[in-house]
Motif scaffolding. Structure first.
Motif, PDB file in Angstrom:
ATOM      1  N   VAL A  73      -2.705  16.135 -19.258  1.00  0.00           N
ATOM      2  CA  VAL A  73      -3.213  17.420 -18.788  1.00  0.00           C
ATOM      3  C   VAL A  73      -4.725  17.275 -18.594  1.00  0.00           C
ATOM      4  N   GLY A  74      -5.178  17.471 -17.386  1.00  0.00           N
ATOM      5  CA  GLY A  74      -6.610  17.368 -17.104  1.00  0.00           C
ATOM      6  C   GLY A  74      -7.192  16.011 -17.435  1.00  0.00           C
ATOM      7  N   GLY A  75      -6.386  14.954 -17.313  1.00  0.00           N
ATOM      8  CA  GLY A  75      -6.840  13.605 -17.634  1.00  0.00           C
ATOM      9  C   GLY A  75      -6.793  13.278 -19.112  1.00  0.00           C
ATOM     10  N   GLY A  83      13.045  20.165 -24.629  1.00  0.00           N
ATOM     11  CA  GLY A  83      14.232  21.011 -24.732  1.00  0.00           C
ATOM     12  C   GLY A  83      13.919  22.435 -24.354  1.00  0.00           C
ATOM     13  N   PRO A  84      14.704  23.381 -24.852  1.00  0.00           N
ATOM     14  CA  PRO A  84      14.450  24.792 -24.547  1.00  0.00           C
ATOM     15  C   PRO A  84      13.116  25.247 -25.140  1.00  0.00           C
ATOM     16  N   GLY A  85      12.530  26.227 -24.509  1.00  0.00           N
ATOM     17  CA  GLY A  85      11.201  26.657 -24.934  1.00  0.00           C
ATOM     18  C   GLY A  85      10.170  25.731 -24.333  1.00  0.00           C
ATOM     19  N   CYS A  86       8.943  26.125 -24.342  1.00  0.00           N
ATOM     20  CA  CYS A  86       7.896  25.322 -23.718  1.00  0.00           C
ATOM     21  C   CYS A  86       6.693  25.237 -24.621  1.00  0.00           C
ATOM     22  N   THR A  87       6.381  24.029 -25.057  1.00  0.00           N
ATOM     23  CA  THR A  87       5.171  23.796 -25.823  1.00  0.00           C
ATOM     24  C   THR A  87       4.484  22.578 -25.251  1.00  0.00           C
ATOM     25  N   THR A  88       3.189  22.680 -25.008  1.00  0.00           N
ATOM     26  CA  THR A  88       2.382  21.559 -24.554  1.00  0.00           C
ATOM     27  C   THR A  88       1.207  21.448 -25.503  1.00  0.00           C
ATOM     28  N   MET A 111      -0.679  27.183 -17.239  1.00  0.00           N
ATOM     29  CA  MET A 111      -1.560  27.897 -18.161  1.00  0.00           C
ATOM     30  C   MET A 111      -2.367  26.937 -19.040  1.00  0.00           C
ATOM     31  N   ILE A 112      -1.748  25.900 -19.572  1.00  0.00           N
ATOM     32  CA  ILE A 112      -2.500  24.964 -20.406  1.00  0.00           C
ATOM     33  C   ILE A 112      -3.459  24.156 -19.545  1.00  0.00           C
ATOM     34  N   GLU A 113      -3.078  23.827 -18.311  1.00  0.00           N
ATOM     35  CA  GLU A 113      -3.987  23.102 -17.429  1.00  0.00           C
ATOM     36  C   GLU A 113      -5.224  23.939 -17.119  1.00  0.00           C
ATOM     37  N   LEU A 114      -5.050  25.236 -16.879  1.00  0.00           N
ATOM     38  CA  LEU A 114      -6.189  26.114 -16.650  1.00  0.00           C
ATOM     39  C   LEU A 114      -7.082  26.190 -17.887  1.00  0.00           C
ATOM     40  N   ALA A 115      -6.473  26.341 -19.060  1.00  0.00           N
ATOM     41  CA  ALA A 115      -7.251  26.441 -20.305  1.00  0.00           C
ATOM     42  C   ALA A 115      -8.060  25.168 -20.540  1.00  0.00           C
TER      43      ALA A 115
END
Length: 121
Positions: A73-75, A83-88, A111-115
């Protein structure tokens, strides 16, 4: 930068997120936004964990949501649930920034890429 400051008001509006609610739990800091979906509000949480690293997640005895896959993410090195749900979780060098979106994966990267981009700017 405080977790609630990692997304701009324009980015939040574009994602359908309301105002963030900050919280601290020990050394971890978080911001929770709500996304209206159908008749309920779904929380989107950004956790900032100083001093944590991806190896700690990789070696966790019970991986969440089916385990993690390597990502970027962002380098920066990251892990995403498979699996189900989304956590990065992204290693920003001083700790981990982790975005949790339990309701779906439509924005799992965005959203995490923007943050992270806002953090690095």
């Amino acid at each position: 930068m405080a977790p609630c400051d990692l997304l701009t008001s324009a980015q939040l509006a574009a994602a359908g997120l309301g105002a963030g609610r900050a919280a601290d739990t020990g050394p971890a800091r978080s911001c929770t936004w709500s996304r209206q979906q159908a008749s309920n509000a779904v929380p989107v949480v950004l956790l900032v964990m100083p001093g944590a690293d991806l190896d700690g997640l990789r070696s966790a005895p019970t991986p969440v949501s089916g385990g993690y896959v390597e990502a970027e993410v962002g380098g920066l090195a990251a892990l995403r649930t498979s699996g189900p749900g989304c956590t990065t979780a992204v290693d920003v060098g001083s700790g981990l920034h982790s975005m949790v979106e339990p309701a779906g994966c439509a924005d799992r990267g965005t959203m995490i890429e923007l943050a992270v981009a806002n953090l690095l700017a």
